[in-house]
Design a protein around this motif. Sequence first.
Motif, PDB file in Angstrom:
ATOM      1  N   HIS A 143       0.829  -1.207   0.000  1.00 21.50           N
ATOM      2  CA  HIS A 143       0.000   0.000   0.000  1.00 21.50           C
ATOM      3  C   HIS A 143       0.858   1.248   0.000  1.00 21.50           C
ATOM      4  N   ASP A 144       0.494   2.189  -0.838  1.00 23.52           N
ATOM      5  CA  ASP A 144       1.236   3.454  -0.924  1.00 23.52           C
ATOM      6  C   ASP A 144       0.250   4.576  -1.198  1.00 23.52           C
ATOM      7  N   GLY A 145       0.083   5.457  -0.247  1.00 22.66           N
ATOM      8  CA  GLY A 145      -0.842   6.567  -0.440  1.00 22.66           C
ATOM      9  C   GLY A 145      -1.551   6.895   0.849  1.00 22.66           C
ATOM     10  N   ASP A 146      -2.336   7.980   0.781  1.00 24.13           N
ATOM     11  CA  ASP A 146      -3.070   8.435   1.959  1.00 24.13           C
ATOM     12  C   ASP A 146      -4.461   7.787   2.059  1.00 24.13           C
ATOM     13  N   ARG A 147      -4.895   7.081   1.025  1.00 22.84           N
ATOM     14  CA  ARG A 147      -6.215   6.437   1.061  1.00 22.84           C
ATOM     15  C   ARG A 147      -6.202   5.270   2.042  1.00 22.84           C
ATOM     16  N   HIS A 148      -7.383   4.930   2.520  1.00 30.05           N
ATOM     17  CA  HIS A 148      -7.469   3.760   3.404  1.00 30.05           C
ATOM     18  C   HIS A 148      -7.182   2.505   2.585  1.00 30.05           C
ATOM     19  N   PRO A 149      -6.404   1.562   3.139  1.00 29.85           N
ATOM     20  CA  PRO A 149      -6.094   0.329   2.407  1.00 29.85           C
ATOM     21  C   PRO A 149      -7.293  -0.627   2.403  1.00 29.85           C
ATOM     22  N   TRP A 150      -8.246  -0.387   1.510  1.00 34.53           N
ATOM     23  CA  TRP A 150      -9.471  -1.188   1.499  1.00 34.53           C
ATOM     24  C   TRP A 150      -9.210  -2.638   1.105  1.00 34.53           C
ATOM     25  N   LEU A 151      -8.275  -2.855   0.189  1.00 33.38           N
ATOM     26  CA  LEU A 151      -8.032  -4.229  -0.255  1.00 33.38           C
ATOM     27  C   LEU A 151      -7.521  -5.108   0.882  1.00 33.38           C
ATOM     28  N   PRO A 152      -6.526  -4.676   1.663  1.00 32.09           N
ATOM     29  CA  PRO A 152      -6.133  -5.500   2.826  1.00 32.09           C
ATOM     30  C   PRO A 152      -7.274  -5.709   3.811  1.00 32.09           C
ATOM     31  N   THR A 153      -8.129  -4.691   3.964  1.00 32.86           N
ATOM     32  CA  THR A 153      -9.278  -4.841   4.862  1.00 32.86           C
ATOM     33  C   THR A 153     -10.211  -5.941   4.373  1.00 32.86           C
ATOM     34  N   ALA A 154     -10.474  -5.936   3.057  1.00 34.14           N
ATOM     35  CA  ALA A 154     -11.359  -6.960   2.490  1.00 34.14           C
ATOM     36  C   ALA A 154     -10.782  -8.359   2.685  1.00 34.14           C
ATOM     37  N   PHE A 155      -9.484  -8.521   2.490  1.00 30.93           N
ATOM     38  CA  PHE A 155      -8.866  -9.835   2.649  1.00 30.93           C
ATOM     39  C   PHE A 155      -8.855 -10.274   4.112  1.00 30.93           C
ATOM     40  N   LEU A 156      -8.701  -9.339   5.039  1.00 32.77           N
ATOM     41  CA  LEU A 156      -8.766  -9.703   6.452  1.00 32.77           C
ATOM     42  C   LEU A 156     -10.178 -10.148   6.828  1.00 32.77           C
ATOM     43  N   VAL A 157     -11.184  -9.445   6.306  1.00 30.35           N
ATOM     44  CA  VAL A 157     -12.575  -9.852   6.540  1.00 30.35           C
ATOM     45  C   VAL A 157     -12.809 -11.253   5.981  1.00 30.35           C
ATOM     46  N   LEU A 158     -12.299 -11.501   4.778  1.00 28.84           N
ATOM     47  CA  LEU A 158     -12.455 -12.825   4.181  1.00 28.84           C
ATOM     48  C   LEU A 158     -11.775 -13.906   5.025  1.00 28.84           C
ATOM     49  N   ALA A 159     -10.576 -13.611   5.541  1.00 24.94           N
ATOM     50  CA  ALA A 159      -9.869 -14.587   6.369  1.00 24.94           C
ATOM     51  C   ALA A 159     -10.690 -14.957   7.595  1.00 24.94           C
ATOM     52  N   ILE A 160     -11.292 -13.950   8.228  1.00 24.99           N
ATOM     53  CA  ILE A 160     -12.081 -14.201   9.450  1.00 24.99           C
ATOM     54  C   ILE A 160     -13.385 -14.927   9.115  1.00 24.99           C
TER      55      ILE A 160
END
Length: 680
Positions: A167-184
């Motif tokens: 991740h590079d930038g000031d935006r929220h890292p939505w993609l890692p969030t989605a993958f963490l939700v999927l893992a759980i």
Amino acid sequence: MRVLTCLFGEHNLALVALAAILCIIGSFVSVQLFLRTINARGGSRFHWCFLASVCAGASIWATHFIAMLGYQPGVRVTFDATLTIVSAVIAIAGVGTGLMLSSLRNRWLAALCGGGTIGLAISAMHYVGMFAYRADGIVTWLPGYVAASLACAVVFGAVAIDRLRAHDGDRHPWLPTAFLVLAIVMLHFVGMAAFTVAPIAGFGSGPQSEVFVAMASAIAMAALLIVGTGLSTYLVEMRTRTDAQDRLHHIAMHDTLTGLHNRHSFNSELRRKSHRLSKGGPPFALIMIDLDRFKPVNDTLGHPYGDRVLKAVASRLRKAVREHDMVARIGGDEFAVLADGASDPIVVGHLAERIVEVLSRPFVIGGQSAEIGASVGITLTSDGAVDADALIQQVDVALYHAKEEGRGRHSFFDPSLTQKLLERRRLEADLRRACIREEFEVFFQPVLDTQSREFIGAEALVRWRSAERGMVSPAVFIPIAEELGLVNTIGGMVLDRACHEAASWPDHLMVAVNVSPVQMMGGRLATDIAQVLHRTGLAPHRLEIEITETALVADDELALRSLEEVRALGVKISLDDFGTGYSSLSYLHRFPIDRIKIDGSFVNKLPTDAGSASIVRAIAQLGASLNMQVTAEGIETDDQYSFVAEQGCGHMQGFLFNKPIDAKSAAKLFASGSSGRFAA
């Protein structure tokens, strides 16, 4: 499909929805804390790791436990308290371990080890929690679904960390969030699909749904409090860090003394406007401002006072320009204005006139008054490509022309002015080299007794014999030396050489040496003179230093102390160019002055000009009444000589008797004849 059948057929969907909301919120906050942990350095990494692991572990465990409460096996269910608590500890500790591994230098290794550990921690938490789930029935496990759940947790956890590292930038890292939700989510519901319960005859199910809903709500609230604590801590830290970054950015882009934009900020904005102009943007004007007579103020009144003047200058500039114009301090006493959208020479000229006018007003600060003024250079832009560096060169040329024309005015750039600036730059470079090479010579203009016409000494005058330019007039190089801060160097050299030469003259002859305000206010004048006298062997009473009235105006208390120290050495003091400056009679009363020198601008109009004659007569009478010697400068005709002699001027010098001569000629002149008398 078994997973979907389990989810929609064997769960309370309201509790599943509550678990899903908590999972998304928890993952959103946890990923932000993960990122902060990975980017942290030193001891702060452990602080963020602890906060992130507690927040993430609590939200993961609460998601799992609420979803378990929503599972409806059709039998009575109880929980083992110890294993339930252990499952929560596993989630927190496992996430923390995975986060530390996620900081490994190699990104792929960090994803595999860190993300995989987090996935395994989620799995361990889930299955320990399932062992704490006691159902009154026959429990069966489906190994394929168990393996699939473990694979989902590890793979999605590793991908989440990999995407977070990328991740590079000031935006929220939505993609890692989605993958963490999927893992759980995948771990839990695929794992629940592996779990089946068959009721045992004779055991009732009992009403538990209301109790479980209450438990789920309480756990959700507790988890949200933990997540909220983590989020608030993160936000407070981010706000503090943002404020600190804003302050650092402001410091980096603004002048600490005046609060104006600094050179770096100015250059960046100038390049940005130049780029916009090349793309069809609006034209603008570049205005450069150089303060006149600021260096003497800084040298005589001190740097703290000079800083206060600069602050006042900045305040006046802000008020003089338009609201959207950019004002910057780009050097010690240099300022610049970028006037956006200004292309009309008349409008820009009026702006420059206003700047000159407001800066020409006296600055009254701390009981002291400073009059500096300003010179302004302007260059205008038009449509098309324009180079920022070229604009700076152009405005520099215009500023130089404004100063050459007499200062206190503005000048627009014209290509014909470039050659003048180049010559000025070459002259400055030559002058610096002249100081290093000691190309300066000392000439002497004899001073005579008006009645006897005998020599009483000479005034030392500096000359610059340049190897490239030949003899350069002091009127040309002295103002430049003052601007470049070379006056102390040149003045010290003149004092030393003049005393050295005078030491070889007859003992009754004196030598007068001009001392600049910078030398006098530097605090070392008396010390420097004492050292020169000791080194050259010249008797103190044979040295006379000449000062101007401007040196007394800036800081009269400091000037008084300096002159009293000089007088204590036995050195005489002369007030040069009397009548051309402020001419306050209090100077003659307060300061230890031995001689008044009438400026040549009055003498050269004698005896025909009535006004000049009245001034010379008044100064001569004033000197006599105060028991001071009076010297008339610039005597070129017999009529001028006769007039000043009649008025009682005791001494005189000028071309009528001798032009300035070199040291060798002066020594020969003074050695010729025992009386040292000038032949009529």
